[in-house]
Design an enzyme around this catalytic site. Sequence first.
Site, PDB file in Angstrom:
ATOM      1  N   HIS A 105       0.847  -1.194   0.000  1.00 28.83           N
ATOM      2  CA  HIS A 105       0.000   0.000   0.000  1.00 28.83           C
ATOM      3  C   HIS A 105       0.878   1.237   0.000  1.00 28.83           C
ATOM      4  O   HIS A 105       2.027   1.196   0.447  1.00 28.83           O
ATOM      5  CB  HIS A 105      -0.942   0.019   1.205  1.00 28.83           C
ATOM      6  CG  HIS A 105      -0.230  -0.084   2.522  1.00 28.83           C
ATOM      7  ND1 HIS A 105       0.182  -1.287   3.042  1.00 28.83           N
ATOM      8  CD2 HIS A 105       0.160   0.847   3.417  1.00 28.83           C
ATOM      9  CE1 HIS A 105       0.785  -1.096   4.203  1.00 28.83           C
ATOM     10  NE2 HIS A 105       0.798   0.206   4.449  1.00 28.83           N
ATOM     11  N   HIS A 107       0.909   5.351   1.124  1.00 30.56           N
ATOM     12  CA  HIS A 107       0.292   6.390   1.948  1.00 30.56           C
ATOM     13  C   HIS A 107       0.284   7.716   1.186  1.00 30.56           C
ATOM     14  O   HIS A 107       1.299   8.106   0.593  1.00 30.56           O
ATOM     15  CB  HIS A 107       1.108   6.635   3.219  1.00 30.56           C
ATOM     16  CG  HIS A 107       1.167   5.466   4.151  1.00 30.56           C
ATOM     17  ND1 HIS A 107       0.382   5.388   5.275  1.00 30.56           N
ATOM     18  CD2 HIS A 107       1.923   4.339   4.139  1.00 30.56           C
ATOM     19  CE1 HIS A 107       0.657   4.264   5.922  1.00 30.56           C
ATOM     20  NE2 HIS A 107       1.597   3.605   5.258  1.00 30.56           N
TER      21      HIS A 107
END
Length: 144
Positions: A105, A107
């Site tokens: 992922h 940010h």
Amino acid sequence: MSSAGYDPNNIFAKILRGEIPSHRVYEDDAVVAFMDVMPQSTGHTLVVPKTPSRNLLDAEPETFGRLFAAVQKVARAAQQAFDADGIVISQFNEAPAGQTVFHLHVHIVPRFEGVAPKGHAAVMEKPEVLAANAEKIRAALAGA
Ligand code: 5GP
């Protein structure tokens, strides 16, 4: 890559499958983006590829084009939605580097002049605040 491999029951895999709720702001066939529940700043958003990998180190390079196209799209929307002065894009690989959820992922952390970010994965935000911030990003993405 860690010898631990990919755990299909990590929290983001469950969010991708819709097994636990999230405040989604964007989805296409390659990624889902949703609000971080312990945001470091107003509008902290995560962009998660649907293709499973533990992090950047074991990901297929083909993942990155669609992933970072979505990161740019959502980052621009967050910048507009919150009138951010800057945006930090970050990504951690393995626990000693700060990774706490083991599904790749990215940010998106809006930053504001003179405002220090909160700690990483430190303080839970109220659901109504996350919902309101998600709505602002969705509106920006829709061009409203
Ligand atoms: P990492 O440390 O792996 O780079 O980042 C994981 C992020 O996921 C942290 O910023 C943390 O606040 C966030 N997070 C942890 N659990 C959940 C959850 O259940 N839902 C959402 N939306 N974010 C989460």
